[in-house]
Enzyme design. Structure first.
Site, PDB file in Angstrom:
ATOM      1  N   SER A  49       0.886  -1.254  -0.078  1.00 12.61           N
ATOM      2  CA  SER A  49       0.127   0.063  -0.023  1.00 12.61           C
ATOM      3  C   SER A  49       1.038   1.227   0.016  1.00 12.61           C
ATOM      4  O   SER A  49       1.988   1.163   0.357  1.00 12.61           O
ATOM      5  CB  SER A  49      -0.871   0.103   1.257  1.00 12.61           C
ATOM      6  OG  SER A  49      -0.065   0.149   2.346  1.00 12.61           O
ATOM      7  N   ASP A  81      -1.641  -1.504  -3.643  1.00 16.16           N
ATOM      8  CA  ASP A  81      -2.784  -1.711  -3.087  1.00 16.16           C
ATOM      9  C   ASP A  81      -3.466  -0.188  -3.111  1.00 16.16           C
ATOM     10  O   ASP A  81      -2.897   0.518  -2.374  1.00 16.16           O
ATOM     11  CB  ASP A  81      -2.871  -2.551  -1.702  1.00 16.16           C
ATOM     12  CG  ASP A  81      -4.042  -2.847  -1.255  1.00 16.16           C
ATOM     13  OD1 ASP A  81      -5.172  -2.950  -1.803  1.00 16.16           O
ATOM     14  OD2 ASP A  81      -4.225  -2.917   0.333  1.00 16.16           O
ATOM     15  N   GLU A 133     -12.389   0.349  -7.836  1.00 11.72           N
ATOM     16  CA  GLU A 133     -13.144   0.123  -7.014  1.00 11.72           C
ATOM     17  C   GLU A 133     -14.354   1.177  -7.285  1.00 11.72           C
ATOM     18  O   GLU A 133     -14.278   2.346  -7.343  1.00 11.72           O
ATOM     19  CB  GLU A 133     -12.802   0.337  -5.702  1.00 11.72           C
ATOM     20  CG  GLU A 133     -13.664   0.146  -4.285  1.00 11.72           C
ATOM     21  CD  GLU A 133     -13.004   0.342  -2.960  1.00 11.72           C
ATOM     22  OE1 GLU A 133     -11.765  -0.400  -2.888  1.00 11.72           O
ATOM     23  OE2 GLU A 133     -13.486   1.038  -1.947  1.00 11.72           O
ATOM     24  N   ASN A 229      -8.631  -9.980  -0.359  1.00 12.35           N
ATOM     25  CA  ASN A 229      -7.427  -9.220   0.330  1.00 12.35           C
ATOM     26  C   ASN A 229      -7.396  -9.454   1.857  1.00 12.35           C
ATOM     27  O   ASN A 229      -8.587  -9.233   2.536  1.00 12.35           O
ATOM     28  CB  ASN A 229      -7.530  -7.571   0.216  1.00 12.35           C
ATOM     29  CG  ASN A 229      -7.381  -7.213  -1.435  1.00 12.35           C
ATOM     30  OD1 ASN A 229      -7.476  -8.164  -2.215  1.00 12.35           O
ATOM     31  ND2 ASN A 229      -7.501  -5.772  -1.623  1.00 12.35           N
ATOM     32  N   ASP A 231      -5.120  -8.219   5.274  1.00 15.08           N
ATOM     33  CA  ASP A 231      -3.747  -7.551   5.768  1.00 15.08           C
ATOM     34  C   ASP A 231      -4.236  -7.713   7.522  1.00 15.08           C
ATOM     35  O   ASP A 231      -2.867  -8.237   8.285  1.00 15.08           O
ATOM     36  CB  ASP A 231      -4.087  -6.250   5.540  1.00 15.08           C
ATOM     37  CG  ASP A 231      -2.819  -5.119   5.913  1.00 15.08           C
ATOM     38  OD1 ASP A 231      -1.993  -5.962   6.855  1.00 15.08           O
ATOM     39  OD2 ASP A 231      -3.080  -4.006   5.950  1.00 15.08           O
TER      40      ASP A 231
HETATM   41  P1  13P Z   1      -8.175  -6.543   5.971  1.00 13.90           P
HETATM   42  O1  13P Z   1      -7.148  -5.391   6.575  1.00 13.90           O
HETATM   43  O2  13P Z   1      -9.613  -6.195   6.701  1.00 13.90           O
HETATM   44  O3  13P Z   1      -7.599  -7.730   5.978  1.00 13.90           O
HETATM   45  O4  13P Z   1      -8.345  -5.821   4.507  1.00 13.90           O
HETATM   46  C1  13P Z   1      -7.263  -5.801   3.767  1.00 13.90           C
HETATM   47  C2  13P Z   1      -7.362  -4.953   2.424  1.00 13.90           C
HETATM   48  O5  13P Z   1      -8.818  -5.201   1.865  1.00 13.90           O
HETATM   49  C3  13P Z   1      -6.277  -4.367   1.726  1.00 13.90           C
HETATM   50  O6  13P Z   1      -6.783  -3.728   0.904  1.00 13.90           O
END
Ligand code: 13P
Length: 283
Positions: A49, A81, A133, A229, A231
């Site tokens: 990101s 991202d 998006e 996704n 994170d």
């Molecule tokens: P989470 O942090 O909820 O796993 O989402 C990650 C995400 O969508 C990164 O773009």
């Protein structure tokens, strides 16, 4: 091997599984993700990101991740991202990214289309696919902060128009998903997902998948999500394992010894997700 995300997502869409897209900030998270993908023989994306680039440096983190992808025995795409600007997209391309998200979803429709089209022209000229998006997710993800009140789900007709107008490769949908951990149990809107799936032929992406119960992830894959996704759950494994290790080994100061169990814990999270996404054995 380093690949673009297009071939990965099209195969997932065709064969009814989802490719995991896992966020990294550093060497240790990158190792954990790659080891999990290799152990499970799964194609994956590793995502970076704008916040991760700011933390680790544009010169460093993409170099680590691209090198790890090149050397891996499974196909890996390196993905930007939530790309916040054309400028950062250009820098990402120069540093070897093989997949780009341009997130202009906070803009009015016409602005979102214009921003995405600009990025699509540049990326497609060198064969790099683009994710965009529409609708807005709740929760917090790096620089993206949207209150629950503002969170807007994707409208199926607008999704179809957006794909036609902006010409990108993958669509991130807002169907009740949110970044970060959920308060209570999330409830994905599968009727909305079906309506989007019917109107749109590009692969669909689910952001904010940490904390979504496994049965809903399974349903999301069955209803046509091709990229998921993750994170927060990796971060959670990192933080809780460091804390536990420090409590049990208060005198240990060697970062390599401290981070070894942390890498293993993050790898276990990624391996589990790969299983649920049905992407194990697809490489
Ligand atoms: P989470 O942090 O909820 O796993 O989402 C990650 C995400 O969508 C990164 O773009």
């Amino acid at each position: 091997m380093l690949v673009t995300s297009k071939e990965l997502l099209l195969d997932a869409q065709k064969n009814g599984y989802a490719v995991g897209a896992f966020n990294t900030n550093n060497l240790e998270i990158t190792h954990a993700i790659v080891r999990a993908a290799e152990a499970k023989r799964a194609p994956i994306l590793i995502q970076i990101s704008a916040g991760a680039i700011k933390y680790a440096g544009l010169e460093f983190l993409p170099m680590i991740v691209c090198k790890a992808a090149e050397q891996a025995s499974v196909p890996i795409a390196v993905h930007l991202d939530h790309g916040p600007s054309f400028d950062l997209v250009m820098k990402a391309l120069r540093h070897g990214f093989t997949s780009i998200m341009r997130d202009a979803s906070s803009l009015p429709y016409e602005g979102n289309v214009a921003e995405v089209r600009k990025v699509v022209e540049a990326c497609h000229a060198i064969g790099v696919p683009v994710e965009a998006e529409i609708g807005r997710l709740g929760g917090v993800e790096e620089h993206v902060v949207v209150s629950e009140r503002e969170a807007l789900m994707s409208d199926p007709d607008e999704c179809a128009r957006f794909v036609a107008d902006a010409g990108f490769d993958f669509l991130a949908v807002a169907i009740g998903n949110a970044h970060g951990f959920y308060k209570g149990v999330p409830k994905l809107d599968f009727d909305r997902l079906d309506a989007i799936r019917e109107r749109v032929d590009v692969p669909l992406v689910l952001h904010g998948a940490s904390g979504i119960p496994d049965y809903q992830i399974t349903q999301a894959v069955e209803h046509g999500i091709a990229k998921i996704n993750i994170d927060t759950e990796i971060r959670h494994a990192f933080a809780t394992t460091v804390r536990k290790f420090q409590e049990e080994n208060p005198d240990q100061i060697d970062p390599r010894k401290i981070l070894q169990p942390v890498i293993a814990a993050m790898q276990a999270v990624v391996e589990r997700k790969i299983e649920i996404f049905r992407s194990a054995g697809r490489a």
